[in-house]
Write an enzyme that holds these catalytic residues in place. Sequence first.
Site, mmCIF file in Angstrom:
data_model
loop_
_atom_site.group_PDB
_atom_site.id
_atom_site.type_symbol
_atom_site.label_atom_id
_atom_site.label_comp_id
_atom_site.label_asym_id
_atom_site.label_seq_id
_atom_site.Cartn_x
_atom_site.Cartn_y
_atom_site.Cartn_z
ATOM 1 N N LYS A 95 0.830 -1.202 0.000
ATOM 2 C CA LYS A 95 0.000 0.000 0.000
ATOM 3 C C LYS A 95 0.870 1.259 0.000
ATOM 4 C CE LYS A 95 -3.891 -2.295 2.310
ATOM 5 N NZ LYS A 95 -4.829 -2.272 3.466
ATOM 6 N N TYR A 107 -12.166 -2.399 -3.532
ATOM 7 C CA TYR A 107 -12.779 -2.467 -2.197
ATOM 8 C C TYR A 107 -14.308 -2.455 -2.260
ATOM 9 C CZ TYR A 107 -8.282 -2.054 0.230
ATOM 10 O OH TYR A 107 -7.013 -2.289 0.735
ATOM 11 N N ASN A 154 -1.970 -0.192 7.244
ATOM 12 C CA ASN A 154 -1.469 -1.541 7.561
ATOM 13 C C ASN A 154 -0.614 -2.175 6.468
ATOM 14 O OD1 ASN A 154 -3.506 -2.211 5.814
ATOM 15 N ND2 ASN A 154 -4.768 -3.324 7.312
ATOM 16 N N HIS A 178 -1.937 -5.439 1.331
ATOM 17 C CA HIS A 178 -3.206 -6.115 1.040
ATOM 18 C C HIS A 178 -2.915 -7.512 0.518
ATOM 19 C CE1 HIS A 178 -7.146 -7.035 -0.649
ATOM 20 N NE2 HIS A 178 -6.478 -7.530 -1.674
ATOM 21 N N GLU A 199 -9.342 -10.015 -7.997
ATOM 22 C CA GLU A 199 -8.409 -8.913 -7.797
ATOM 23 C C GLU A 199 -7.288 -8.927 -8.836
ATOM 24 O OE1 GLU A 199 -7.414 -9.420 -3.665
ATOM 25 O OE2 GLU A 199 -9.423 -8.835 -3.017
#
Length: 149
Positions: free
Chosen positions: A9, A49, A112, A115, A126
Amino acid sequence: MERTFLMLKPDAVQRGLIGEIISWFEKKGFQLVAMKFLQLTPEMAAEHYAEHGGKPFYPGLVAFITAGPVVAMCWEGQDVITVAREMMGATNPAKALPGTIRGTYAVDTGRNVIHGSDSPAAAERELAIYFRPEDFFNWDRSLAPWFTE
Ligand code: DAT
Ligand code: MG
């Protein structure tokens, strides 16, 4: 062999953790089959998402994930979907065990660092958002017999 979608990310990129986090998966024994450096558009973020649309954290999530470039990857290996999720640790890094990626590098759910697809169906969906068929490389790694029987 199973394939999964992993993405470093924008926080991981900004913090200079690209090489370090990729190393976890190389050392574990997984094999890189596709990789792209890109910045998500709001439309791509919404597709990625989709399952979280309407949740309270969704606007912040889209703003964060589109805030800078990411490293999108396809990794291959034995049980890679489950094992990569285990390596990542809990979504909330405060709950992620030491020895996991989020447990090592992160403190906040909204930052975080990585992914990972959570099921075979998610991985397929994805990967199709980020890659075309010609982006995947089937290459023989000479060490393969030393990682799996
Ligand atoms: P994961 O990324 O572990 O698959 P998820 O799919 O439940 O977790 O959520 C996707 C991302 O959305 C997650 O990595 C961080 C963010 N997120 C989830 N729950 C959140 C919350 N309660 N507050 C803020 N961000 C959240
Ligand atoms: Mg998820």
